[in-house]
Design an enzyme around this catalytic site. Sequence first.
Site, PDB file in Angstrom:
ATOM      1  N   GLU A  94       5.578   0.152   4.943  1.00  0.00           N
ATOM      2  CA  GLU A  94       5.886   1.579   5.129  1.00  0.00           C
ATOM      3  C   GLU A  94       7.173   1.752   5.935  1.00  0.00           C
ATOM      4  OE1 GLU A  94       2.512   3.841   6.598  1.00  0.00           O
ATOM      5  OE2 GLU A  94       1.087   2.724   5.370  1.00  0.00           O
ATOM      6  N   ASP A 139      10.418   2.684   7.745  1.00  0.00           N
ATOM      7  CA  ASP A 139      11.456   3.692   8.014  1.00  0.00           C
ATOM      8  C   ASP A 139      11.957   3.468   9.436  1.00  0.00           C
ATOM      9  OD1 ASP A 139       9.273   4.896   9.402  1.00  0.00           O
ATOM     10  OD2 ASP A 139       8.971   6.405   7.834  1.00  0.00           O
ATOM     11  N   GLU A 175      -5.292   0.756   9.573  1.00  0.00           N
ATOM     12  CA  GLU A 175      -5.192   1.187  10.974  1.00  0.00           C
ATOM     13  C   GLU A 175      -6.510   1.035  11.750  1.00  0.00           C
ATOM     14  OE1 GLU A 175      -3.342   5.081  10.795  1.00  0.00           O
ATOM     15  OE2 GLU A 175      -1.614   4.268   9.736  1.00  0.00           O
ATOM     16  N   HIS A 194       6.967   1.489  10.904  1.00  0.00           N
ATOM     17  CA  HIS A 194       7.571   2.786  11.244  1.00  0.00           C
ATOM     18  C   HIS A 194       8.349   2.554  12.532  1.00  0.00           C
ATOM     19  CE1 HIS A 194       5.544   4.867   8.064  1.00  0.00           C
ATOM     20  NE2 HIS A 194       4.389   4.355   8.437  1.00  0.00           N
ATOM     21  N   ASN A 244      -3.872  -3.167   6.738  1.00  0.00           N
ATOM     22  CA  ASN A 244      -2.544  -2.596   6.983  1.00  0.00           C
ATOM     23  C   ASN A 244      -2.561  -1.897   8.344  1.00  0.00           C
ATOM     24  OD1 ASN A 244       0.055  -1.731   5.850  1.00  0.00           O
ATOM     25  ND2 ASN A 244      -0.833   0.330   5.614  1.00  0.00           N
TER      26      ASN A 244
HETATM   27  O1  9MR Z   1       3.445  10.193   4.769  1.00  0.00           O
HETATM   28  C1  9MR Z   1       2.123  10.645   4.905  1.00  0.00           C
HETATM   29  C2  9MR Z   1       2.124  12.139   5.211  1.00  0.00           C
HETATM   30  O2  9MR Z   1       2.607  12.857   4.090  1.00  0.00           O
HETATM   31  C3  9MR Z   1       0.727  12.582   5.579  1.00  0.00           C
HETATM   32  O3  9MR Z   1       0.765  13.929   5.994  1.00  0.00           O
HETATM   33  C4  9MR Z   1       0.188  11.703   6.680  1.00  0.00           C
HETATM   34  C5  9MR Z   1      -1.200  12.106   7.093  1.00  0.00           C
HETATM   35  O4  9MR Z   1      -1.724  11.258   8.048  1.00  0.00           O
HETATM   36  O5  9MR Z   1       0.182  10.354   6.258  1.00  0.00           O
HETATM   37  C6  9MR Z   1       1.458   9.885   6.035  1.00  0.00           C
HETATM   38  O6  9MR Z   1       1.432   8.517   5.696  1.00  0.00           O
HETATM   39  C7  9MR Z   1       0.871   7.650   6.669  1.00  0.00           C
HETATM   40  C8  9MR Z   1       0.214   6.515   5.927  1.00  0.00           C
HETATM   41  O7  9MR Z   1      -0.708   7.028   5.019  1.00  0.00           O
HETATM   42  C9  9MR Z   1      -0.405   5.531   6.877  1.00  0.00           C
HETATM   43  N1  9MR Z   1       0.510   5.062   7.863  1.00  0.00           N
HETATM   44  C10 9MR Z   1       1.285   6.079   8.558  1.00  0.00           C
HETATM   45  C11 9MR Z   1       1.935   7.010   7.563  1.00  0.00           C
HETATM   46  C12 9MR Z   1       2.813   8.024   8.283  1.00  0.00           C
HETATM   47  O8  9MR Z   1       2.001   8.887   9.054  1.00  0.00           O
END
Ligand code: 9MR
Length: 466
Positions: free
Chosen positions: A269, A271, A164, A241, A205
Site C-alpha cells: 500500500e 505512498d 492489521e 504508508h 498485512n
Molecule cells: O484507502 C482506503 C479509504 O478509501 C478508506 O476510507 C479507508 C477506510 O479505513 O481505508 C483505506 O485503505 C486502507 C486499507 O484498506 C488498509 N490499510 C490502510 C489504508 C489507508 O487507510
Amino acid sequence: MLSLVRRAAVVFAAGALLSGAAMHGSAQAQDPSTQAETLREAAEAQGKFIGSAIADHRLSDATYNGIASTEFNSVTAENVMKWESIQPSRGSFNFAAGDRLVDFAQANDQQVWGHTLVWHSQLPDWVENGGFDAAELTEITDEHITTVMDHYEGDIAYWDVVNEAFNEDGTFRQSVFQQTIGEEYIANAFRTADAADPNAKLCINDYNIEGANAKSNGMYDLVQGLLADGVPIDCVGFQSHLILDSIPGDIQSNLQRFADLGLEVIVTELDIRITMPADSAELDRQADQFEGVVSACLAVDGCAGVTVWGFGDADSWVPDVFEGQGAACLYDESYQPKPAYDGVLAGLGGTPGGGPGPGPDPVEGCLATYQVTSRWNAGSVVQVGVTVEEAVSGWSVSFSLPAGESVTSHWNTQLTQAGTTVTARNAPYNGSIPAGGTLSFGFQTNSGAVYSAPVVSLNGAVCDAA
Ligand code: 9MR
C-alpha cells in the site's frame, strides 16, 4: 537527477499476459536492459509486479482508467472487497463492484489482489456489535471467508486474509475477533481460506512494519509460529504508508528476514506523504524515496512486487485522514506524472527519460514569451516559447500559475504541476534546441482568471521576458 519520462503509447508486450492466480511465478524475467515505456513493462522485465489500489467509482473516468490499465499489472480493490461492502448484512452478499474490478483486470491482463477478509475496520455493525460468542463469531468469519473466496476462486492471485492484527507495541490489537475468539482467529482464518481457494496466496498485512521495530517483531514471531504449526500462510504484506524524510533505513533487511522464513513479501500500500504545500525539492526527495523502497523490494528475491495505494493525488486517502498532508502519490491532482513516477520507474530498473543521457544543459541566456492565446470564463489556453542563446540538449521550463488554476491538458511537453508550480519538460522528440532556436509548448487550464505573465525559468536560469 531524475528527469524525463518517456511516455509513449502503451505496448502490450507479447507474453505479458498476466491474469489471476496464474501470474505469480509465471512472469518471465525479460532482459532488464530493455527500455521500459511504462511501470508495468519495467516490472515485468524484472519478474515483479507493480500494482495500484483502484477506486471503483473512478474507473469511469477515461484518464484514470487509462493510467490504471496501462501502467500497472496488478490491481487491489481499495474498498469494494471489504466486509462492509461485500456482506453489509448477514447472508446478503454484494459482489457487483468487486466483479467490475475483476473484469477490468482481466481485460487488461492484470492480476487481482483481494483486500481484505478479516479486519477490525470497515466491519459492519452486525459483526462488530452483534454480541456473538467465540463459536458464533468463528462460524460467521468462516462463512464470510468461504463465500467470498468461492465467488472469486481462480480470479484472485493474493488475498489479504488478516489485516492489521497488531498494536504498535507488537501486542495483538483488541479487535472483536481477538477479544471474542483470541489469537487463534488468525490461524483459523488462514485454514479456512486455504480450504476455500487452495491456489490463492494467503497473506497477513499491516502498517508500520516496514523496518525492524516492536510491531514488526510481533509480526515476525506470529508468522514464525504459524509456519511451525503448519498453518497455510504464504505471504506478508508491508503496507508502507510512509512519511517524506522518515523512511526506515532498514526496509531491505527487514523484508529479507521475513523472506528467509520462506514467505513471500510484498509492499502492498505504498505512498509517501508530504506536509502541504509540497515544493519541488520535496517532490524530488519523494522520488528518491519511492525509488529506495522499490529498490529494496527488487533486492530481495522473495519480494514479489509493489503496490501503490492509489496512483493519483486526486484520489488519495491521505488528506482525508492526515490534516495538512498530501501529495503522496505518483501522479498529481491532474493525473500528470510527478517526479515520484520517475522514482518508481528507476527503482524498477526502467530508464526515466527513455535512456541514459545528459540531463538538461545549463543555459547562458534565454528569452521567454508567455501568451494567453484564448480565455473564457472557465479556461484559458497558453502558449510558451523560449529562445536560447546557446544550444541546449534537454529542457525544463518552470513558472507559477495563480493559486487554484490547474493545467488540464498540454502539448509538445511532458508537464507536471505541484501546487502553483508548473514544470514543463521536453518530449522525447523536441529536447534539442540549436543556438538561437526556440522551444515551444502549450497547455490549457481550468480558469479564465486574468493575471500578468509569470517569471519563466529554463533549466534553473531565469529568462528575460520578450
Ligand atoms: O484507502 C482506503 C479509504 O478509501 C478508506 O476510507 C479507508 C477506510 O479505513 O481505508 C483505506 O485503505 C486502507 C486499507 O484498506 C488498509 N490499510 C490502510 C489504508 C489507508 O487507510
